[in-house]
Design a protein around this motif. Structure first.
Motif, mmCIF file in Angstrom:
data_model
loop_
_atom_site.group_PDB
_atom_site.id
_atom_site.type_symbol
_atom_site.label_atom_id
_atom_site.label_comp_id
_atom_site.label_asym_id
_atom_site.label_seq_id
_atom_site.Cartn_x
_atom_site.Cartn_y
_atom_site.Cartn_z
ATOM 1 N N LEU A 215 0.846 -1.204 0.072
ATOM 2 C CA LEU A 215 -0.008 -0.140 0.021
ATOM 3 C C LEU A 215 0.592 1.308 -0.093
ATOM 4 N N SER A 216 2.079 1.079 0.777
ATOM 5 C CA SER A 216 2.917 2.473 0.794
ATOM 6 C C SER A 216 3.447 2.613 -0.340
ATOM 7 N N ASN A 217 3.783 1.693 -1.202
ATOM 8 C CA ASN A 217 4.330 1.743 -2.725
ATOM 9 C C ASN A 217 3.360 2.717 -3.611
ATOM 10 N N ILE A 218 1.946 2.165 -3.154
ATOM 11 C CA ILE A 218 0.783 3.028 -3.957
ATOM 12 C C ILE A 218 0.586 4.461 -3.653
ATOM 13 N N VAL A 219 0.360 4.301 -2.497
ATOM 14 C CA VAL A 219 0.312 5.673 -1.817
ATOM 15 C C VAL A 219 1.383 6.018 -0.785
ATOM 16 N N PRO A 220 2.628 6.719 -1.104
ATOM 17 C CA PRO A 220 3.840 6.910 -0.400
ATOM 18 C C PRO A 220 3.264 7.790 1.010
ATOM 19 N N ALA A 221 2.212 8.605 0.952
ATOM 20 C CA ALA A 221 2.057 9.427 2.061
ATOM 21 C C ALA A 221 1.679 8.600 3.175
ATOM 22 N N PRO A 227 2.881 2.504 10.754
ATOM 23 C CA PRO A 227 4.311 1.889 11.209
ATOM 24 C C PRO A 227 5.065 1.256 10.057
ATOM 25 N N TRP A 228 4.492 1.167 8.803
ATOM 26 C CA TRP A 228 5.076 0.333 7.554
ATOM 27 C C TRP A 228 6.760 0.955 7.416
ATOM 28 N N MET A 229 6.990 2.085 7.853
ATOM 29 C CA MET A 229 8.527 2.602 7.491
ATOM 30 C C MET A 229 9.397 2.406 8.872
#
Lengths: 274, 374
Positions: A215-221, A227-229
């Motif tokens: 998901l964070s690849n699709i929506v980086p924000a 906590p994905w980062m």
């Protein structure tokens, strides 16, 4: 028989009081007893020490000696830096997976088996029921999944380096790993309160963990508000890097999410129907 | 309609309560004349007659352990409980009956605050079941339908855990109490074994022990004898009988024989509705009030005339069986009937009375009549 019973009861000190703390001490003692008066904590500590410190040993002592077929090292560059990076990148994910598996049954298991109904037929508050689950399991995470493996990891780093590794970055990174695991603990407990079957609890928790990077690849924000980062941030902290202000946001948002999950779990369990 | 009498002397002034509100007061005769008899229910008339005879009271306002008004619960579209008006006297042993799905467990869970009512209210010892749930649970013991405990704990640890919700110490006192409970339910030999090795009956015994650990004023048992063998059932009934007069026991069951044996009061639910509640003697007396039966050999013409002339006789049915005549005489004054009925019939020298007695229904018959209209 009943006369004897009444006589005994007169000797006993009745517990008074009302509110959210009702039954808290007894429930917490029971939860702690389940862990600390059995071999469960030793098994957990041994398991995570084996997995996490084994990984570190692999990254420090074994992989650097390995070469590819054309004679190039498998792990080029600074071994210590790469090992710390690998350790703090992977341990938050492995521990999150572990806590999801451990915690998925904590609430829903008791709801389904009927033990929650039994406990709550006693003078015990529903807040106390949930809070003791969170507290006892947080303690388990801290000791068996973070403190013991990381203490050994620190010793291994010391041995490898031949001198003391900077303690502040290591402790800060360990704290961030804990925050990452705490997020998944509270999420899984909340899912256990909300859901009516184990599959759904696992789907919510594992979906959040495994679907995060996708998901964070699709929506980086999203990386900033979740906590994905954190695994990458853990590694940076452990290496002593100064975090840019933007990377503080995921740490704060993870903490806020965890508190929100606790609030929702407490609120919804208060309304739970048996 | 379910009615309750609120009075100090049944022979003096009675108040008739409907849904907890006094709707009529006066002497028994006035009340009887105010209300018609409804088929299949304990009627006002029968109730007053019973109270008059027994010189005791169903309930007084301050003498209720459990009281609900219009208590209702629905789960989505399913209405599990509808307008339940319960009145369970203190220190009674009350059997809570109904077919599967009647709403018994739902009602019990509402009383304990485990579920919240959709409508209506309830009180236990005068405490609101919603707002005062903690205090109610402090004074109540509960055994669930299928009691479940933590499998890795021993019976002693379970009882210690349960006791610690009520008592802070001293440890010796708590251990003594645990020993008493283990002895009471016959689990001393298995006290230190993990629950996971227990049979259903042993878990049930442990359930009774933990429900009693705080010597509660109210014991709520959901199917306490369901998974017990005959000896276990006998023991449970003995425990309940020992509590008679000291605590209120409110228990659901399907074993009607047990109810008939130990209960003072009966509450019957069907499809979420309260069908009836009241003293078991009254229920077993039937909806026609008190009925005497006589089996007579010989011509009954004269006897029939004499009996029907009596002011205390309300009806007389007769049928011929194997050449003999069976009279069923419904009366409104049991004492007069007991004293005079047999003498009146025997006055006819041509008759032989083969059998005479007061009819009493079995609870199973009454239950089926009320629930199925059989």
């Amino acid at each position: 028989m009943m006369t004897e019973v009444t006589q005994t009861q007169e000797k006993l000190n009745q517990i008074e009081g009302h509110g959210w703390r009702l039954g808290l001490g007894n429930l917490l003692a029971k939860e702690n007893r389940t862990w600390w008066r059995s071999k469960r904590w030793i098994i957990q500590a041994a398991l995570w020490t084996f997995i996490l410190d084994g990984l570190l040993v692999l990254l420090l002592f074994i992989i650097p000696r390995m070469v590819t077929t054309d004679g190039q090292p498998v792990m080029p560059g600074n071994t210590l830096q790469s090992a710390i990076q690998g350790f703090f990148n992977l341990s938050p994910l492995a521990l999150a997976l572990g806590i999801i598996i451990l915690a998925q049954d904590i609430v829903i298991g008791e709801k389904q088996s009927g033990t929650a109904e039994w406990v709550l037929s006693k003078p015990a508050s529903r807040y106390a029921f949930i809070l003791t689950k969170i507290t006892a399991n947080t303690l388990v995470v801290l000791i068996t999944m973070i403190t013991i493996p990381n203490l050994i990891a620190y010793t291994i780093l010391w041995i490898f380096k031949g001198s003391v590794y900077p303690i502040i970055p290591f402790l800060s990174a360990s704290g961030t790993v804990f925050l990452h695991v705490f997020f998944y603990l509270t999420l899984t407990i909340m899912a256990g309160v909300l859901a009516s079957n184990r599959s759904l609890v696992l789907a919510i928790s594992l979906g959040t963990l495994l679907g995060g990077s996708f998901l964070s690849n699709i929506v980086p924000a999203l990386s900033l508000a979740t906590p994905w980062m954190l695994p990458e941030i853990c590694a940076l902290i452990a290496l002593g890097e100064v975090l840019p202000p933007l990377l503080i946001i995921p740490i704060i948002s993870t903490l806020i999410w965890s508190l929100v999950f606790i609030f929702i779990a407490l609120w919804k369990f208060q309304k739970h129907e048996f | 309609m379910t009615n309750r009498i609120h009075d100090q002397q049944a022979s003096q002034v009675s108040n008739l309560l409907a849904g907890g509100i006094i709707v009529e007061s006066g002497n028994n005769h006035d009340i009887v004349s105010c209300f018609s008899i409804e088929k299949g229910l304990i009627t006002t008339k029968a109730l007053v007659l019973f109270l008059k005879k027994e010189n005791k009271f169903l309930t007084t306002k301050n003498n209720l352990a459990i009281q609900t008004h219009g208590l209702s619960k629905s789960f989505g579209e399913v209405q599990a409980l509808r307008d339940l008006d319960l009145a369970v006297p203190k220190n009674s042993i009350t059997g809570f009956l109904g077919p599967n799905g009647a709403g018994k467990t739902t009602a019990i869970r509402l009383l304990l605050g485990l579920n919240q009512p959709t409508a209506g209210s309830g009180k236990i010892f005068g405490l609101d079941i919603h707002h005062d749930s903690e205090e109610i649970r402090r004074r109540t013991g509960y055994l669930a339908q299928e009691p479940r405990f933590y499998d890795d704990m021993t019976a002693r640890e379970i009882l210690r855990f349960a006791a610690r919700f009520f008592f802070s110490g001293p440890p010796k006192g708590i251990e003594d109490r645990i020993d008493e409970m283990l002895e009471m339910v016959g689990l001393v030999a298995k006290a230190d074994r993990p629950i996971k090795g227990f049979s259903g009956g042993e878990k049930q015994r442990l359930g009774i022990a933990q429900a009693q650990i705080n010597a509660p004023e109210l014991l709520i048992l959901d199917e306490p004898a369901a998974s017990l063998d005959p000896m276990g059932r006998r023991d449970v009934l003995q425990i309940m009988e020992r509590l008679r007069g000291q605590a209120t026991v409110f228990y659901s069951t399907h074993i009607l024989g047990d109810v008939q044996r130990v209960s003072d009061q009966v509450v019957i639910l069907n499809q979420g509705y309260l069908v009836t509640q009241g003293p078991i003697e009254l229920l077993l007396g039937g909806s026609d009030g008190i009925v005497f039966s006589l089996e007579i050999q010989g011509s009954t013409h004269q006897a029939r005339e004499i009996i029907t002339r009596q002011p205390w006789v309300t009806s007389l049915d007769s049928q011929v069986m194997n050449g003999n005549t069976l009279f069923r005489v419904a009366v409104n004054d049991e004492e007069a009937a007991e004293a005079q009925l047999l003498r009146l019939v025997l006055a006819d020298q041509d008759l032989t009375v083969l059998r005479f007695g007061k009819e009493k229904l079995e609870l199973e018959e009454v239950f089926l009549q009320l629930v199925e209209g059989v």
